[in-house]
Design an enzyme around this catalytic site. Structure first.
Site, PDB file in Angstrom:
ATOM      1  CG  ASP A 189       1.590  -3.980   4.105  1.00 54.56           C
ATOM      2  OD1 ASP A 189       0.812  -3.227   4.691  1.00 54.56           O
ATOM      3  OD2 ASP A 189       2.379  -4.767   4.682  1.00 54.56           O
ATOM      4  CG  ASP A 231      -0.598  -1.395   8.017  1.00 48.46           C
ATOM      5  OD1 ASP A 231      -0.738  -1.698   6.818  1.00 48.46           O
ATOM      6  OD2 ASP A 231       0.463  -1.623   8.658  1.00 48.46           O
ATOM      7  CD  GLU A 262       5.332  -2.544   8.170  1.00 49.12           C
ATOM      8  OE1 GLU A 262       4.440  -2.029   8.856  1.00 49.12           O
ATOM      9  OE2 GLU A 262       5.256  -3.691   7.697  1.00 49.12           O
ATOM     10  CG  HIS A 288       5.123 -10.391   7.730  1.00 44.13           C
ATOM     11  ND1 HIS A 288       5.898  -9.488   8.406  1.00 44.13           N
ATOM     12  CD2 HIS A 288       3.892  -9.837   7.685  1.00 44.13           C
ATOM     13  CE1 HIS A 288       5.156  -8.444   8.759  1.00 44.13           C
ATOM     14  NE2 HIS A 288       3.941  -8.642   8.334  1.00 44.13           N
ATOM     15  CG  HIS A 331       6.867  -7.272   5.594  1.00 46.22           C
ATOM     16  ND1 HIS A 331       5.966  -7.571   4.621  1.00 46.22           N
ATOM     17  CD2 HIS A 331       6.345  -6.207   6.272  1.00 46.22           C
ATOM     18  CE1 HIS A 331       4.930  -6.757   4.719  1.00 46.22           C
ATOM     19  NE2 HIS A 331       5.139  -5.902   5.706  1.00 46.22           N
ATOM     20  CD  GLU A 391       3.452  -1.420   5.419  1.00 48.75           C
ATOM     21  OE1 GLU A 391       2.427  -1.254   6.104  1.00 48.75           O
ATOM     22  OE2 GLU A 391       4.007  -2.518   5.255  1.00 48.75           O
TER      23      GLU A 391
HETATM   24 MN    MN Z   1       1.073  -2.719   6.667  1.00 47.55          MN
HETATM   25 MN    MN Z   2       3.728  -4.371   6.257  1.00 51.23          MN
END
Ligand code: MN
Ligand code: MN
Length: 306
Positions: free
Chosen positions: A99, A88, A193, A167, A159, A289
């Site tokens: 992200d 990630d 994600e 977030h 998010h 994601e």
């Molecule tokens: Mn992530």
């Molecule tokens: Mn994330």
């Protein structure tokens, strides 16, 4: 309504491209017996070479570990044979965050578990448009994963994203959460994600923490000891409350010292620990994601595709 300036848009897209370029090549890099510390250095150095900064320490989560594992300074963990490795990656440019996550399997055994969540993300992304509900995305993810015979992870979610905030308050569920009334809006950024597992579909916290973030509290920082204050200011000035790893500071500060700094920050309510999350029944976990930007006109741009 929030509006994104041209500059906002440009920086989100730049951050997204960096994240994408790195994620794309990982399959050739991840091999059995590779030290995850080496993998983390490689990824984070690539982020910097390409003109970004890590938005959070790269998460390298193996098998039943779902998220929030980043190598410790002296980490000797290697990638086991037949491992399912989730990577990630967060990139930021002046606080504009991308992200993205991929799962790499070193064995064919888990191909359907990977396919389920990859397809769940693809379908979810096609659905996204201004005014569409978050829980519908959750429903798509849940159905896709279940059609493969697996379960989504119910207590992990996507998010909203804001500048310097990963977030940002809204959650995009990985199941049909009827209590989630959120909707996608123009001028906003979201991370979607999905996670899938052959286990029960829940994560629990472990007692291990490898990732931390500062809490902003100007009144509290005045009382800190000199070393702790200095590190707080250094981290805050460069990344505000974006997460960090101990290994980023270990070259200059001893391990004992850094542990006492973290202890002092925590005692003063200036530190958020992100414990390592594992699947409750030790099921194998997969994840993909992407970051999605909805521009002021309502066009949906996946910033982490390249
Ligand atoms: Mn992530
Ligand atoms: Mn994330």
């Amino acid at each position: 309504m929030t509006l994104l300036t041209e500059e906002d848009l440009e920086k989100y897209i730049d951050a997204g491209r960096i994240a994408c370029l790195i994620a794309k090549d990982l399959e050739h890099y991840v091999k059995p017996n590779l030290k995850i510390l080496e993998l983390a250095h490689y990824i984070e150095n690539r982020i910097r070479e390409l003109g970004g900064e890590p938005a959070f320490p790269v998460n390298i989560s193996i098998n039943n570990i779902a998220a929030h594992y980043t190598p410790l300074p002296d980490d000797t963990t290697i990638i086991p044979s037949e491992a399912v490795v989730k990577i990630d990656i967060g990139v930021h440019i002046e606080g504009y965050i991308a992200d993205t996550a991929v799962t790499i399997s070193l064995s064919d055994k888990f191909t359907p578990l990977i396919e389920s969540v990859k397809q769940a993300l693809e379908k979810a992304l096609l659905y996204i448009a201004p005014g569409k509900r978050f829980n519908e995305v959750g429903a798509i993810i849940e159905k896709t994963v279940k059609d493969y015979g697996y379960r989504p992870i119910y207590n992990l979610s996507g998010h909203s994203i804001d500048r310097y905030v990963i977030h940002a308050g809204e959650t995009i569920p990985n199941f049909n959460d009827r209590l989630n009334f959120g909707k996608f809006q123009k001028g906003k950024v979201y991370a979607v994600e999905p996670f899938a597992t052959n286990g029960v579909g829940f994560v629990i916290e472990t007692s291990t923490t490898t990732i931390y973030a500062l809490k902003f509290n100007p009144k509290k920082i005045r009382a800190l000891s000199k070393d702790t204050y200095t590190l707080y200011i250094e981290i805050y000035n460069t990344r505000r409350t974006l997460p960090f790893a101990i290994r980023w500071y270990i070259d200059r500060i001893s391990k004992t010292r850094i542990n006492s700094i973290l202890y002092e920050l925590r005692n003063n309510n200036l530190l958020i620990p992100y414990p390592v999350l594992i699947e409750k029944s030790n099921g194998v976990v997969t994840q993909f994601e992407h970051t999605v930007l909805i521009d002021n006109k309502g066009n949906v741009i996946i910033t982490t595709e390249c």
